[in-house]
Motif scaffolding. Structure first.
Motif, mmCIF file in Angstrom:
data_model
loop_
_atom_site.group_PDB
_atom_site.id
_atom_site.type_symbol
_atom_site.label_atom_id
_atom_site.label_comp_id
_atom_site.label_asym_id
_atom_site.label_seq_id
_atom_site.Cartn_x
_atom_site.Cartn_y
_atom_site.Cartn_z
ATOM 1 N N LEU A 31 0.571 -1.028 0.347
ATOM 2 C CA LEU A 31 -0.036 0.280 -0.194
ATOM 3 C C LEU A 31 1.231 1.076 -0.220
ATOM 4 C CD1 LEU A 31 -2.464 -0.884 2.536
ATOM 5 C CD2 LEU A 31 -3.244 -0.362 0.512
ATOM 6 N N PRO A 32 0.382 1.762 -0.770
ATOM 7 C CA PRO A 32 1.039 3.619 -0.562
ATOM 8 C C PRO A 32 1.244 4.131 0.397
ATOM 9 C CG PRO A 32 -0.567 3.780 -2.237
ATOM 10 C CD PRO A 32 -0.655 2.570 -1.928
ATOM 11 N N ASP A 33 2.173 4.770 1.040
ATOM 12 C CA ASP A 33 1.786 5.301 2.500
ATOM 13 C C ASP A 33 1.671 6.815 2.616
ATOM 14 O OD1 ASP A 33 2.130 6.031 5.145
ATOM 15 O OD2 ASP A 33 3.722 5.561 5.543
ATOM 16 N N ASP A 34 0.391 7.077 1.926
ATOM 17 C CA ASP A 34 -0.068 8.334 1.578
ATOM 18 C C ASP A 34 -0.295 9.309 2.967
ATOM 19 O OD1 ASP A 34 -2.184 6.481 2.615
ATOM 20 O OD2 ASP A 34 -3.026 7.558 0.298
ATOM 21 N N SER A 35 0.347 9.048 4.287
ATOM 22 C CA SER A 35 -0.075 9.317 5.297
ATOM 23 C C SER A 35 0.602 10.446 4.979
ATOM 24 C CB SER A 35 0.509 8.662 6.517
ATOM 25 O OG SER A 35 -0.130 7.223 6.565
ATOM 26 N N PRO A 36 0.106 11.813 5.948
ATOM 27 C CA PRO A 36 0.994 13.513 5.793
ATOM 28 C C PRO A 36 1.910 13.188 6.719
ATOM 29 C CG PRO A 36 -1.328 13.227 6.879
ATOM 30 C CD PRO A 36 -1.342 11.717 6.216
ATOM 31 N N SER A 37 3.382 13.930 6.715
ATOM 32 C CA SER A 37 3.863 13.977 7.593
ATOM 33 C C SER A 37 4.227 15.471 8.811
ATOM 34 C CB SER A 37 5.328 13.089 6.752
ATOM 35 O OG SER A 37 5.859 13.567 6.157
ATOM 36 N N PHE A 38 4.790 15.843 9.221
ATOM 37 C CA PHE A 38 5.138 16.649 9.680
ATOM 38 C C PHE A 38 6.877 16.422 10.257
ATOM 39 C CE2 PHE A 38 -0.083 15.433 9.845
ATOM 40 C CZ PHE A 38 -0.113 16.532 9.578
ATOM 41 N N ASN A 39 6.867 18.188 10.577
ATOM 42 C CA ASN A 39 8.354 18.420 10.736
ATOM 43 C C ASN A 39 8.319 18.564 11.691
ATOM 44 O OD1 ASN A 39 10.060 17.590 8.597
ATOM 45 N ND2 ASN A 39 9.409 19.430 7.629
ATOM 46 N N ASN A 40 7.447 19.530 12.164
ATOM 47 C CA ASN A 40 6.942 20.321 13.613
ATOM 48 C C ASN A 40 5.166 20.158 14.071
ATOM 49 O OD1 ASN A 40 5.927 22.171 12.685
ATOM 50 N ND2 ASN A 40 8.246 23.014 11.860
ATOM 51 N N ALA A 41 5.632 20.679 15.227
ATOM 52 C CA ALA A 41 4.303 20.370 15.691
ATOM 53 C C ALA A 41 3.349 21.410 15.458
ATOM 54 C CB ALA A 41 4.128 21.149 17.313
ATOM 55 N N ASP A 42 4.196 22.833 15.152
ATOM 56 C CA ASP A 42 3.073 24.042 14.267
ATOM 57 C C ASP A 42 2.819 23.449 12.497
ATOM 58 O OD1 ASP A 42 3.302 25.151 16.517
ATOM 59 O OD2 ASP A 42 5.332 26.300 15.219
ATOM 60 N N GLU A 43 3.268 22.077 12.252
ATOM 61 C CA GLU A 43 2.320 22.054 10.607
ATOM 62 C C GLU A 43 1.819 20.666 11.095
ATOM 63 O OE1 GLU A 43 5.522 20.323 8.694
ATOM 64 O OE2 GLU A 43 7.128 21.883 7.972
ATOM 65 N N LEU A 44 1.716 20.033 12.350
ATOM 66 C CA LEU A 44 0.482 19.523 12.331
ATOM 67 C C LEU A 44 -0.512 19.932 12.826
ATOM 68 C CD1 LEU A 44 -0.650 16.622 13.591
ATOM 69 C CD2 LEU A 44 -0.001 16.688 15.857
ATOM 70 N N ILE A 45 -0.185 21.375 13.822
ATOM 71 C CA ILE A 45 -1.696 22.098 14.059
ATOM 72 C C ILE A 45 -1.992 22.783 12.894
ATOM 73 C CG2 ILE A 45 -2.418 23.804 15.801
ATOM 74 C CD1 ILE A 45 0.166 22.992 17.786
ATOM 75 N N SER A 46 -1.757 22.933 12.101
ATOM 76 C CA SER A 46 -2.492 24.163 10.704
ATOM 77 C C SER A 46 -2.439 22.666 9.609
ATOM 78 C CB SER A 46 -1.220 24.498 10.109
ATOM 79 O OG SER A 46 -0.823 25.784 10.560
ATOM 80 N N PHE A 47 -2.029 21.632 9.918
ATOM 81 C CA PHE A 47 -2.431 20.013 9.553
ATOM 82 C C PHE A 47 -4.232 20.114 9.455
ATOM 83 C CE2 PHE A 47 -4.228 15.850 8.227
ATOM 84 C CZ PHE A 47 -3.887 15.951 7.160
ATOM 85 N N LEU A 48 -4.174 20.079 11.051
ATOM 86 C CA LEU A 48 -5.108 20.033 11.692
ATOM 87 C C LEU A 48 -6.039 21.048 12.039
ATOM 88 C CD1 LEU A 48 -4.233 17.907 15.221
ATOM 89 C CD2 LEU A 48 -4.951 17.010 12.590
ATOM 90 N N ASP A 49 -5.970 22.195 11.661
ATOM 91 C CA ASP A 49 -6.591 23.290 11.527
ATOM 92 C C ASP A 49 -7.682 23.582 10.000
ATOM 93 O OD1 ASP A 49 -7.135 24.317 13.969
ATOM 94 O OD2 ASP A 49 -5.513 25.606 13.912
ATOM 95 N N GLU A 50 -7.100 22.701 8.900
ATOM 96 C CA GLU A 50 -7.524 22.889 7.533
ATOM 97 C C GLU A 50 -8.877 22.839 7.168
ATOM 98 O OE1 GLU A 50 -4.581 21.297 5.327
ATOM 99 O OE2 GLU A 50 -3.279 22.640 5.224
ATOM 100 N N ASP A 51 -9.770 22.719 6.487
ATOM 101 C CA ASP A 51 -10.954 22.553 6.726
ATOM 102 C C ASP A 51 -11.385 21.939 5.602
ATOM 103 O OD1 ASP A 51 -12.357 25.292 7.374
ATOM 104 O OD2 ASP A 51 -12.419 24.439 8.223
#
Length: 99
Positions: A79-99
């Motif tokens: 299976l292709p690993d299309d899971s998002p990855s993040f370099n820091n917590a701010d990137e993760l928070i931005s991703f989670l805040d996206e609609d």
């Protein structure tokens, strides 16, 4: 034993289960017959089953097994690993805040 009349009763228990129960009950000084009498007496006295009935937890449970299969499939390239990855917590928070 009390002076109450005792009537024989047949109880069918799977052999392996009976052996396990008898082994444990022997270790605490009870016979299977004594335990069954005790359990029935508590049922009558409390008017409820005197213990919580819960199903055996599967280890690992289905959700964990599924996650393990998916992780292995990603690792093997099935299976292709299309899971998002993040370099820091701010990137993760931005991703989670996206609609």
């Amino acid at each position: 034993m009390s002076t109450a009349t005792v009537k024989p009763t047949t109880v069918r228990i799977e052999e392996g289960l009976k052996e396990q129960a008898t082994e444990f009950l022997d270790s605490v000084g009870l016979s299977l017959n004594s335990y069954l009498n005790l359990a029935v007496r508590q049922l009558v006295n409390q008017r409820k089953i005197p213990f919580e009935i819960v199903g055996r937890a599967e280890v690992p449970n289905e959700a964990t097994r599924r996650a393990m299969v998916i992780a292995e499939a990603h690792e093997l390239g099935v299976l292709p690993d299309d899971s998002p990855s993040f370099n820091n917590a701010d990137e993760l928070i931005s991703f989670l805040d996206e609609d």
